[in-house]
Write an enzyme that holds these catalytic residues in place. Structure first.
Site, short mmCIF file in Angstrom:
data_model
loop_
_atom_site.label_atom_id
_atom_site.label_comp_id
_atom_site.label_asym_id
_atom_site.label_seq_id
_atom_site.Cartn_x
_atom_site.Cartn_y
_atom_site.Cartn_z
N HIS A 70 34.54 36.78 55.85
CA HIS A 70 33.50 36.26 56.26
C HIS A 70 32.35 37.42 56.38
CE1 HIS A 70 36.06 32.60 58.07
NE2 HIS A 70 35.41 32.52 57.03
N HIS A 71 32.40 38.33 55.85
CA HIS A 71 31.49 39.67 56.04
C HIS A 71 30.34 39.35 55.38
CE1 HIS A 71 32.55 40.19 51.35
NE2 HIS A 71 31.54 40.96 51.49
N LYS A 76 32.57 31.92 48.92
CA LYS A 76 32.58 31.02 47.34
C LYS A 76 33.81 31.07 46.49
CE LYS A 76 29.25 29.56 44.45
NZ LYS A 76 30.33 28.56 43.90
N LYS A 100 35.41 40.52 43.82
CA LYS A 100 34.20 40.34 42.59
C LYS A 100 32.76 40.28 43.12
CE LYS A 100 37.34 37.51 39.65
NZ LYS A 100 37.63 36.13 39.16
N ASP A 105 27.27 42.46 43.46
CA ASP A 105 26.25 42.44 44.49
C ASP A 105 25.82 41.04 44.68
OD1 ASP A 105 25.80 45.14 45.43
OD2 ASP A 105 24.67 45.71 43.56
N LYS A 112 38.61 30.19 48.02
CA LYS A 112 39.29 29.60 46.66
C LYS A 112 39.87 27.99 47.36
CE LYS A 112 39.87 30.35 42.35
NZ LYS A 112 38.68 30.76 41.36
N SER A 368 26.87 31.16 39.28
CA SER A 368 26.91 30.30 40.59
C SER A 368 25.82 30.60 41.46
CB SER A 368 28.50 30.16 41.00
OG SER A 368 29.32 29.47 39.98
#
Length: 476
Positions: A70-71, A76, A100, A105, A112, A368
């Protein structure tokens, strides 16, 4: 992989491979152990069982959603449908997503999802029931939303499933103006972005192409600069492998072998990827493709002579038992975790350049991100500037023609005057992202004298995550 060779493969779990690579990178960082453990740990694991009526029977479905970090928010990551889905796998893939996103960035935390079903033997009607019920379970626990957690396609899922997720979310969140951004990988007609399908394969191509431009790296493996004429082997002709093969072929590389589960085909003069796909659709197999040699054991295709090897299918396909037989000079990890840690060490001693998965297959999440931004902005890419660019180019061209006293052909005018379409902007953004990501990893490798690109990529990711936590004031 054949049963014989599968029994030989290293017994690493997928998660332990990631941990080993993480620990290698940690040696280059002066960070407290507790902080490193926080980054490695999954923040939230949601395991669920829910009933779905399939035919006349009630079937209990096992499913997961893991939020690794949650940084940055939202989290995603894709959702895969497979009978092999388990908690360890989903946790590992969520961790990979965190790294990733940090490397390229993209301002997301990793996540997931997975549903333990075989989509090949379940009807579309029942897959829809399962997908909608899964989405409602995520909504109940606040595990989905434009600013919370944004799923995407993965193995066994695609635009169809993402449409069902979006529709279910919208029906249970009336009035949510940003509902389109709750999921990516949607059809273009439902807020998807052009260029998403080929994004991961195109990202693989951009990453390898950039490596091949580096004279120092190419000299170290005895190759000339550039992709033209390079012999390439690709394992896996799914969405990623197919598009990667197509882009390499168009760039002048020679695709000498293609491998699938049932075997591989080889032609030292090169294979036409489009024709192979037509043959696959017609016969159900890539084998017996005209003017090519069949290779029954698909793993043996990895050991053929080539310049670039692209494993784009399964994890752990290159292991300690076959690493010494790998003849490729460059390995591009289009799949997640195709090279085990022991194989990594063997290949490094041989001087093989490995471009790691946590960078190379980040093209999907990058595009995405572009789709998510498009949905939040409520405007199609190119709509604001396309006509303006065309008008400006027209005026500029008129000035050039007047000054040079020479008319430009109609075909050349069309090419010059055309304003950017959505797919042009998406591909441009992806290309820039992959090029910048490669050079950040390469520069870090040089400055810290790190042994390989994989470790450098992990160091880069960890540094960025730590920086985010410090800016949030979470760590002292």
């Amino acid at each position: 992989m054949s049963k014989k060779n599968q029994s030989k493969a290293d017994t690493y779990s997928f998660f332990s491979c990631i941990e080993k690579n993480f620990d290698k990178a940690a040696r280059y960082l002066s960070i407290k152990k507790g902080l490193l453990e926080q980054i490695k740990s999954c923040n939230a694991v949601y395991r669920m069982h829910f009933p779905v009526k399939i035919g006349k029977k009630i079937q209990v479905i096992e499913a997961y959603r893991v939020q690794h970090s949650h940084h940055k928010l939202p989290c995603k990551g894709g959702i895969r449908y497979s009978i092999k889905v388990n908690q360890d796998e989903v946790m590992t893939l969520a961790a990979l997503m965190t790294y990733k996103c940090a490397i390229v960035d993209v301002p997301f935390g990793g996540a997931k999802g997975g549903i333990k079903i075989d989509p090949q033997i379940i009807s579309a009607e029942n897959i829809e029931k399962i997908t909608r019920r899964y989405t409602s379970e995520l909504i109940k626990k606040n595990f989905i939303g434009p600013g919370i957690d944004v799923p995407a396609p993965d193995y066994g899922t695609g635009e169809r499933e993402m449409s069902w997720i979006f529709d279910t979310f919208l029906s249970l969140s009336p009035g949510e103006v940003d509902a389109l951004a709750c999921v990516t990988g949607k059809p273009v007609s439902q807020g998807g972005v052009r260029g998403r399908k080929e994004a991961t394969g195109l990202g693989v191509f951009y990453g390898i192409r950039e490596l091949c431009k580096m004279k120092e790296e190419m000299s170290s493996v005895g190759l000339d600069v550039g992709l033209n004429g390079k012999k390439v082997i690709i394992q896996g002709l799914g969405n990623v492998g197919y598009h990667a093969a197509t882009f390499f072929h168009e760039a002048g590389a020679i695709i000498v072998a293609l491998a699938e589960m049932e075997g591989a085909i080889y032609n030292k003069k090169g294979l036409n990827v489009s024709n192979v796909i037509l043959h696959l659709k017609k016969t159900g197999s890539i084998l017996n493709f005209p003017e090519s040699k069949n290779i029954e054991d698909t793993e043996k295709a990895l050991e053929l002579e080539c310049d670039i090897l692209i494993p784009a299918a399964l994890e752990n396909v290159i292991h300690k038992h076959n690493a010494n037989r790998i003849k490729a000079k460059i390995i591009g990890e289009a799949a997640n975790g195709p090279v085990t840690p022991e194989a990594d060490d063997i290949l490094e001693k041989k001087g093989v350049l490995i471009v790691p998965d946590i960078y190379l297959n980040a093209g999907g999440v990058t595009v995405s991100y572009f789709e998510w931004l498009k949905n939040l902005s409520h405007v199609r890419y190119g709509r604001m500037e396309k006509r303006f660019s065309e008008n400006m180019n027209t005026e500029l061209l008129q000035v050039i023609e007047t000054s040079c006293r020479k008319k430009i052909s109609i075909e050349e005018k069309k090419m010059i005057l055309r304003g950017p379409r959505e797919i042009d902007l998406v591909r441009s953004g992806l290309e820039d992202t992959m090029i910048n990501g490669f050079h950040k990893i390469r520069d870090l490798k040089k400055s810290l004298k790190i042994e390989n690109l994989r470790t450098a990529a992990f160091v880069l990711a960890i540094n960025k995550i730590i920086d985010s936590y410090e800016k949030l004031g979470i760590f002292p």
